[in-house]
Design a protein around this motif. Structure first.
Motif, PDB file in Angstrom:
ATOM      1  N   ILE A 140       0.849  -1.196   0.000  1.00 41.09           N
ATOM      2  CA  ILE A 140       0.000   0.000   0.000  1.00 41.09           C
ATOM      3  C   ILE A 140       0.881   1.242   0.000  1.00 41.09           C
ATOM      4  N   ALA A 141       0.600   2.142  -0.939  1.00 40.25           N
ATOM      5  CA  ALA A 141       1.332   3.403  -1.031  1.00 40.25           C
ATOM      6  C   ALA A 141       0.345   4.550  -1.109  1.00 40.25           C
ATOM      7  N   CYS A 142       0.752   5.698  -0.612  1.00 39.24           N
ATOM      8  CA  CYS A 142      -0.109   6.882  -0.648  1.00 39.24           C
ATOM      9  C   CYS A 142       0.612   8.029  -1.348  1.00 39.24           C
ATOM     10  N   PRO A 143       0.063   8.528  -2.470  1.00 41.66           N
ATOM     11  CA  PRO A 143       0.679   9.662  -3.157  1.00 41.66           C
ATOM     12  C   PRO A 143       0.301  11.006  -2.551  1.00 41.66           C
ATOM     13  N   HIS A 144      -0.503  10.999  -1.481  1.00 39.22           N
ATOM     14  CA  HIS A 144      -0.925  12.247  -0.831  1.00 39.22           C
ATOM     15  C   HIS A 144       0.097  12.648   0.227  1.00 39.22           C
ATOM     16  N   PRO A 145       0.587  13.895   0.208  1.00 33.17           N
ATOM     17  CA  PRO A 145       1.639  14.310   1.153  1.00 33.17           C
ATOM     18  C   PRO A 145       1.279  14.103   2.615  1.00 33.17           C
ATOM     19  N   GLY A 146      -0.012  14.118   2.941  1.00 28.71           N
ATOM     20  CA  GLY A 146      -0.410  13.955   4.334  1.00 28.71           C
ATOM     21  C   GLY A 146      -0.495  12.515   4.794  1.00 28.71           C
TER      22      GLY A 146
ATOM     23  N   THR B 216       2.485   6.087   5.299  1.00 27.44           N
ATOM     24  CA  THR B 216       3.242   7.334   5.204  1.00 27.44           C
ATOM     25  C   THR B 216       3.549   7.666   3.757  1.00 27.44           C
ATOM     26  N   TYR B 217       3.403   8.915   3.416  1.00 22.99           N
ATOM     27  CA  TYR B 217       3.778   9.392   2.081  1.00 22.99           C
ATOM     28  C   TYR B 217       5.252   9.096   1.811  1.00 22.99           C
ATOM     29  N   GLY B 218       5.547   8.588   0.616  1.00 22.09           N
ATOM     30  CA  GLY B 218       6.913   8.294   0.263  1.00 22.09           C
ATOM     31  C   GLY B 218       7.407   6.934   0.703  1.00 22.09           C
ATOM     32  N   MET B 219       6.526   6.119   1.288  1.00 20.90           N
ATOM     33  CA  MET B 219       6.895   4.785   1.743  1.00 20.90           C
ATOM     34  C   MET B 219       5.844   3.792   1.252  1.00 20.90           C
ATOM     35  N   VAL B 220       6.205   2.499   1.248  1.00 20.85           N
ATOM     36  CA  VAL B 220       5.254   1.428   0.979  1.00 20.85           C
ATOM     37  C   VAL B 220       5.043   0.637   2.257  1.00 20.85           C
ATOM     38  N   THR B 221       3.801   0.474   2.653  1.00 17.69           N
ATOM     39  CA  THR B 221       3.474  -0.365   3.801  1.00 17.69           C
ATOM     40  C   THR B 221       3.121  -1.755   3.300  1.00 17.69           C
ATOM     41  N   GLU B 222       3.813  -2.763   3.806  1.00 12.67           N
ATOM     42  CA  GLU B 222       3.560  -4.153   3.430  1.00 12.67           C
ATOM     43  C   GLU B 222       2.706  -4.807   4.509  1.00 12.67           C
ATOM     44  N   VAL B 223       1.559  -5.318   4.117  1.00 14.98           N
ATOM     45  CA  VAL B 223       0.609  -5.912   5.058  1.00 14.98           C
ATOM     46  C   VAL B 223       0.479  -7.392   4.737  1.00 14.98           C
ATOM     47  N   GLU B 224       0.976  -8.236   5.605  1.00 12.67           N
ATOM     48  CA  GLU B 224       0.890  -9.679   5.404  1.00 12.67           C
ATOM     49  C   GLU B 224      -0.450 -10.179   5.904  1.00 12.67           C
ATOM     50  N   VAL B 225      -1.149 -10.975   5.085  1.00 17.64           N
ATOM     51  CA  VAL B 225      -2.489 -11.448   5.447  1.00 17.64           C
ATOM     52  C   VAL B 225      -2.508 -12.967   5.510  1.00 17.64           C
ATOM     53  N   ASP B 226      -3.335 -13.480   6.393  1.00 17.76           N
ATOM     54  CA  ASP B 226      -3.428 -14.914   6.618  1.00 17.76           C
ATOM     55  C   ASP B 226      -3.885 -15.633   5.347  1.00 17.76           C
ATOM     56  N   ARG B 227      -3.052 -16.537   4.862  1.00 22.80           N
ATOM     57  CA  ARG B 227      -3.325 -17.211   3.594  1.00 22.80           C
ATOM     58  C   ARG B 227      -4.647 -17.973   3.608  1.00 22.80           C
ATOM     59  N   ALA B 228      -4.918 -18.685   4.687  1.00 22.07           N
ATOM     60  CA  ALA B 228      -6.148 -19.477   4.752  1.00 22.07           C
ATOM     61  C   ALA B 228      -7.393 -18.613   4.680  1.00 22.07           C
ATOM     62  N   ALA B 229      -7.265 -17.347   5.082  1.00 21.03           N
ATOM     63  CA  ALA B 229      -8.417 -16.450   5.106  1.00 21.03           C
ATOM     64  C   ALA B 229      -8.670 -15.759   3.783  1.00 21.03           C
ATOM     65  N   VAL B 230      -7.670 -15.738   2.860  1.00 21.95           N
ATOM     66  CA  VAL B 230      -7.803 -14.908   1.654  1.00 21.95           C
ATOM     67  C   VAL B 230      -7.547 -15.654   0.344  1.00 21.95           C
ATOM     68  N   GLU B 231      -7.013 -16.876   0.394  1.00 21.91           N
ATOM     69  CA  GLU B 231      -6.682 -17.584  -0.845  1.00 21.91           C
ATOM     70  C   GLU B 231      -7.864 -18.406  -1.338  1.00 21.91           C
TER      71      GLU B 231
ATOM     72  N   GLU C 161      -6.934   8.824  -1.301  1.00 22.29           N
ATOM     73  CA  GLU C 161      -6.621   7.850  -2.331  1.00 22.29           C
ATOM     74  C   GLU C 161      -5.258   7.195  -2.108  1.00 22.29           C
ATOM     75  N   ILE C 162      -5.228   5.886  -2.339  1.00 25.07           N
ATOM     76  CA  ILE C 162      -4.015   5.104  -2.173  1.00 25.07           C
ATOM     77  C   ILE C 162      -3.826   4.208  -3.399  1.00 25.07           C
ATOM     78  N   VAL C 163      -2.648   3.589  -3.488  1.00 27.72           N
ATOM     79  CA  VAL C 163      -2.333   2.603  -4.516  1.00 27.72           C
ATOM     80  C   VAL C 163      -2.112   1.277  -3.811  1.00 27.72           C
ATOM     81  N   VAL C 164      -2.725   0.202  -4.334  1.00 29.26           N
ATOM     82  CA  VAL C 164      -2.654  -1.105  -3.685  1.00 29.26           C
ATOM     83  C   VAL C 164      -2.203  -2.156  -4.700  1.00 29.26           C
ATOM     84  N   TYR C 165      -1.299  -3.031  -4.269  1.00 29.60           N
ATOM     85  CA  TYR C 165      -0.891  -4.189  -5.053  1.00 29.60           C
ATOM     86  C   TYR C 165      -1.118  -5.453  -4.234  1.00 29.60           C
TER      87      TYR C 165
END
Length: 432
Positions: A50-56, A76-91, A109-113
């Motif tokens: 998850i990344a945020c292009p908004h300065p705030g 945080t703006y300028g950083m990527v937050t990596e969120v690990e999710v439980d495989r059994a719950a999402v696959e 608004e954010i960007v998500v991969y």
């Protein structure tokens, strides 16, 4: 108990500005996602980047629908937050209905991969926000391994609204929830908000049609693919492949292809048609006519580029071949190639950490795509794109600067400056 583990890494930024909240693109404030099935080698968990292009910065809330687990994190703006999710719950597992969705909301608004980096079987996809999802899709997958029919082609669908009816016309025979369906035989599935389904087959499901009476999200690919030309045996080293598919109303008519760096054995491209009698022209190739759901696979040498045009909107997907194609330190992945009309003016993206220790990993950026690889793993996805409804029915409207609307119904948006000059030489001034 489902869990989420947070780590933060540096973000690669092509631009520091932020778009209008009304823009139709890959940035958004709500995403409803899932993860199609991958191999279970080390049972590693998928992640959200998850990344945020908004300065705030952004306050992001993540909920796993199958367990109700919820977390709120600061991005945080300028950083990527990596969120690990439980495989059994999402696959997604098997060819059936389930409730394996991930709900992501944000105050800006954010960007998500979505990143599924299993050992020796990794890929990632650019997530599309709910405000750009549609009701008509076609899957793009790949051939299944010649010696491993238990590693199927697959596509997943995620419900966004309660009471949604999803109709599926598979391009190959499938079994879904214990019922058998022949190629071309339609069947319908009811999905409520956050419910999911996955369809799998031991044959290539490219061209399968998915429609719904309300917007849904669609992802497609393969549990594990070799990605050699379709007229060759699908043998060799392989990888998980997946992308989130744009709705048909955002498809385009003009594309440029770029070879993958370091490769010498060429790249595969598939042109998928949504309408009958679609004329497709590819530079250095003869014209081909496709009907809805048909596709044209093109093997492009590694030192060549292609210009692709079509009479009706199409989807273009690039595939990295097996390592066996040329000995390059990579393996298969797939990535959507945005049409020229959907090119962005700014991009926010991140690289993905790969698990192999056989050699030094590398990451690369092309004009329209971001990808990386190491023996025997890889990933690829668009760095970002507009998702204007350039393939939907159109009525002319008064141009407004940077409104991302196809005001003159020519299949392009915001292609000229407001300067009284015919910038693109088509005889019209200040269009869109």
């Amino acid at each position: 108990m489902a869990y989420v583990r947070i780590a933060v890494s540096m973000l690669a930024l092509l631009s520091l500005s932020c778009c209008s909240s009304a823009a139709r693109d890959n940035k958004g404030t709500e995403f409803i996602l899932t993860f199609p099935e991958n191999l279970h080698r080390q049972n590693l968990n998928p992640k959200l980047f998850i990344a945020c292009p908004h300065p705030g910065g952004a306050t992001v809330e993540i909920t796993l629908s199958s367990t109700g687990y919820n977390t709120r994190e600061r991005v945080t703006y300028g950083m990527v937050t990596e969120v690990e999710v439980d495989r059994a719950a999402v696959e997604l597992v098997g060819s059936r209905k389930s409730d394996k969705s991930v709900h992501v909301t944000s105050d800006v608004e954010i960007v998500v991969y979505g990143v599924f980096a299993e050992k020796f079987s990794s890929d990632a996809y650019l997530a599309l926000p709910t405000d750009v999802l549609g009701t008509e899709y076609f899957a793009s997958c790949a051939g299944t391994p010649s010696d491993r029919p238990d590693r199927p082609a697959e596509f997943g669908v995620v419900g966004v609204h309660d009471g949604t009816t999803v109709t599926i016309v598979p391009s190959q025979a499938v079994t879904f929830d214990g019922q058998n369906y022949t190629a071309g035989q339609s069947f319908s599935v009811g999905l409520d908000r956050f419910e999911t389904l996955q369809v799998q087959a031991s044959e290539d499901l490219t061209g399968s049609k998915i429609t719904a009476d309300q917007p849904v999200a669609v992802l497609s690919g393969n549990m594990f693919a070799i990605c050699m030309p379709m007229d060759e045996p699908q043998l060799g080293s392989g990888d998980h492949i997946v992308e989130m598919i744009p709705p048909v109303d955002t498809w385009g008519k003009e594309f440029v292809t770029v070879p993958l760096t370091k490769r010498t054995g060429g790249d595969l491209f598939r042109v998928v048609a949504a309408r009958n009698n679609t004329q497709v022209d590819v530079s250095n190739k003869n014209t081909k006519t496709l009907n809805a759901g048909e596709f044209w696979e093109i093997d492009v040498p590694s030192d060549e580029y292609r210009h692709v045009t079509s009479s009706e909107p199409v989807l273009l997907v690039q595939y990295s071949k097996s390592n066996d194609a040329d000995g390059t330190q990579t393996d298969p992945f797939m990535m959507i190639i945005p049409p020229v009309a959907q090119f962005e003016t700014e991009y926010t993206f991140s690289t993905v950490e790969l698990f192999s220790t056989f050699s030094r990993r590398t990451h690369h950026i092309n004009l329209v795509i971001s990808y990386g690889f190491v023996t025997p793993e890889s990933y690829g996805y668009p760095g970002g794109l507009r998702l204007s409804r350039i393939a939907a029915s159109c009525s002319t409207t008064t141009p407004v600067p940077a409104d991302r609307v196809d005001n003159d119904c020519d299949g392009r948006v915001d292609e000229e400056l407001l300067n009284g000059i015919d910038d693109d030489g088509d005889g019209l001034i200040d269009e869109d």
